[in-house]
Design a protein around this motif. Structure first.
Motif, PDB file in Angstrom:
ATOM      1  N   SER A  61       0.076  21.610  14.313  1.00 49.49           N
ATOM      2  CA  SER A  61      -0.741  21.688  15.516  1.00 49.49           C
ATOM      3  C   SER A  61      -1.226  20.289  15.847  1.00 49.49           C
ATOM      4  O   SER A  61      -1.021  19.355  15.067  1.00 49.49           O
ATOM      5  N   SER A  67      -4.419  17.918  18.162  1.00 49.08           N
ATOM      6  CA  SER A  67      -5.452  17.637  19.137  1.00 49.08           C
ATOM      7  C   SER A  67      -4.921  16.535  20.056  1.00 49.08           C
ATOM      8  O   SER A  67      -3.745  16.164  19.974  1.00 49.08           O
ATOM      9  N   THR A 104      -2.046  26.213  19.390  1.00 46.56           N
ATOM     10  CA  THR A 104      -3.190  25.317  19.438  1.00 46.56           C
ATOM     11  C   THR A 104      -3.832  25.340  20.808  1.00 46.56           C
ATOM     12  O   THR A 104      -3.189  25.685  21.812  1.00 46.56           O
ATOM     13  N   GLY A 156      -6.597  24.431  15.945  1.00 46.45           N
ATOM     14  CA  GLY A 156      -5.226  24.800  15.609  1.00 46.45           C
ATOM     15  C   GLY A 156      -5.224  26.126  14.872  1.00 46.45           C
ATOM     16  O   GLY A 156      -5.985  26.308  13.906  1.00 46.45           O
ATOM     17  N   LYS A 167      -7.566  28.994  10.877  1.00 46.69           N
ATOM     18  CA  LYS A 167      -7.647  27.973  11.925  1.00 46.69           C
ATOM     19  C   LYS A 167      -8.248  26.680  11.385  1.00 46.69           C
ATOM     20  O   LYS A 167      -9.013  26.682  10.419  1.00 46.69           O
ATOM     21  N   TYR A 211     -10.695  20.860  14.967  1.00 44.27           N
ATOM     22  CA  TYR A 211     -10.360  19.444  15.018  1.00 44.27           C
ATOM     23  C   TYR A 211     -11.585  18.535  14.911  1.00 44.27           C
ATOM     24  O   TYR A 211     -11.512  17.461  14.312  1.00 44.27           O
TER      25      TYR A 211
END
Length: 255
Positions: A39, A41, A89, A94, A113, A116
């Protein structure tokens, strides 16, 4: 990142502006793995779980885009060490859901999960509707979509349905049959943009050679005519306003 069928720690970087790929040694993963989740950001990518040559792992590695370096993030370690995980995501979190655990040898329905902003991992109080792994993961701005995959350990059964994970509530639900694949497909590569997700994978007993498209606004799935390719499994994909399928072996794999 990582590899299949071998266990790898190397990381390749694809530059979208010129469609070139380079190896980034400073971003090498902390372990040689395959079957992991990924995933990202806006500033970093996360490599989550997977399996090395001896066992599933729960580790999370973070790759910072600004300098292409990798750091081990112990605070983000997964509660369940899984492989062949469904993942998606949004801008803050994520999600890695389901996947295969070794003991007992089974797929699970747990939703985990990574947040971030804090680089920490947690387990959602909600689960998938049913255990699932090896699925495609796509996402709109409000929900993730897990399509196809397997409902049990190899050799199956392969499934055709789509589960929707609503980000606001962290809850999953099955979509109507209009979001189903034409048949069970597993080891799926997925990519997407803001409005649609694209996927292709392995259809028992042969590699699929078409690309399917799920529209987020209507939550319907359709075949894209004229998109025949060499069927590959398992594939990876990346997204930056468009998608490109990467990697893969030319035959279905039971693992």
């Amino acid at each position: 990142m990582g590899g299949f069928p071998s266990y790898l720690s190397s990381v390749d970087k694809c530059t979208y502006s010129d469609d070139t790929t380079t190896i980034v040694p400073a971003a090498d993963l902390s372990d040689e793995v395959r079957g992991q989740a990924a995933s990202a950001s806006e500033t970093a990518g996360y490599n989550i779980c997977g399996t090395n040559s001896t066992a599933n792992v729960s580790i999370v590695d973070k790759i910072t885009f600004a300098d292409d370096t990798r750091a081990r993030i112990p605070g983000a370690d997964a509660t369940h060490a899984t492989r062949y995980i469904n993942y998606c995501t949004n801008t803050t979190t994520g999600y890695f859901a389901g996947g295969k655990i070794p003991s007992p040898n089974a797929l699970i329905s747990t939703i985990q999960k990574v947040t971030y902003s804090t680089d920490t991992s947690s387990v959602s109080p909600s689960n998938l509707v049913a255990a699932q792994g090896y699925a495609a993961g796509n996402q709109s701005s409000t929900a993730g979509y897990f399509t196809g995959g397997r409902a049990g350990v190899p050799p199956g059964p392969d499934i055709s349905s789509t589960q929707k994970l609503t980000f606001a509530t962290d809850t999953a639900a099955n979509l109507p049959a209009s979001a189903d694949l034409p048949n069970g497909i597993t080891h799926i590569a997925a990519a997407g943009n803001a409005t649609d997700g694209y996927l292709s994978g392995v259809s028992t007993p042969f590699p699929a050679s078409t690309i399917q498209k799920i529209n987020y606004s209507t939550e319907t799935l359709a075949n894209i005519p004229g998109t025949a390719t060499d069927g590959v499994a398992p594939g990876g994909a990346a997204t930056s306003g468009r998608g490109s399928q990467q990697f893969g072996t030319p035959a279905p794999v039971n693992c």
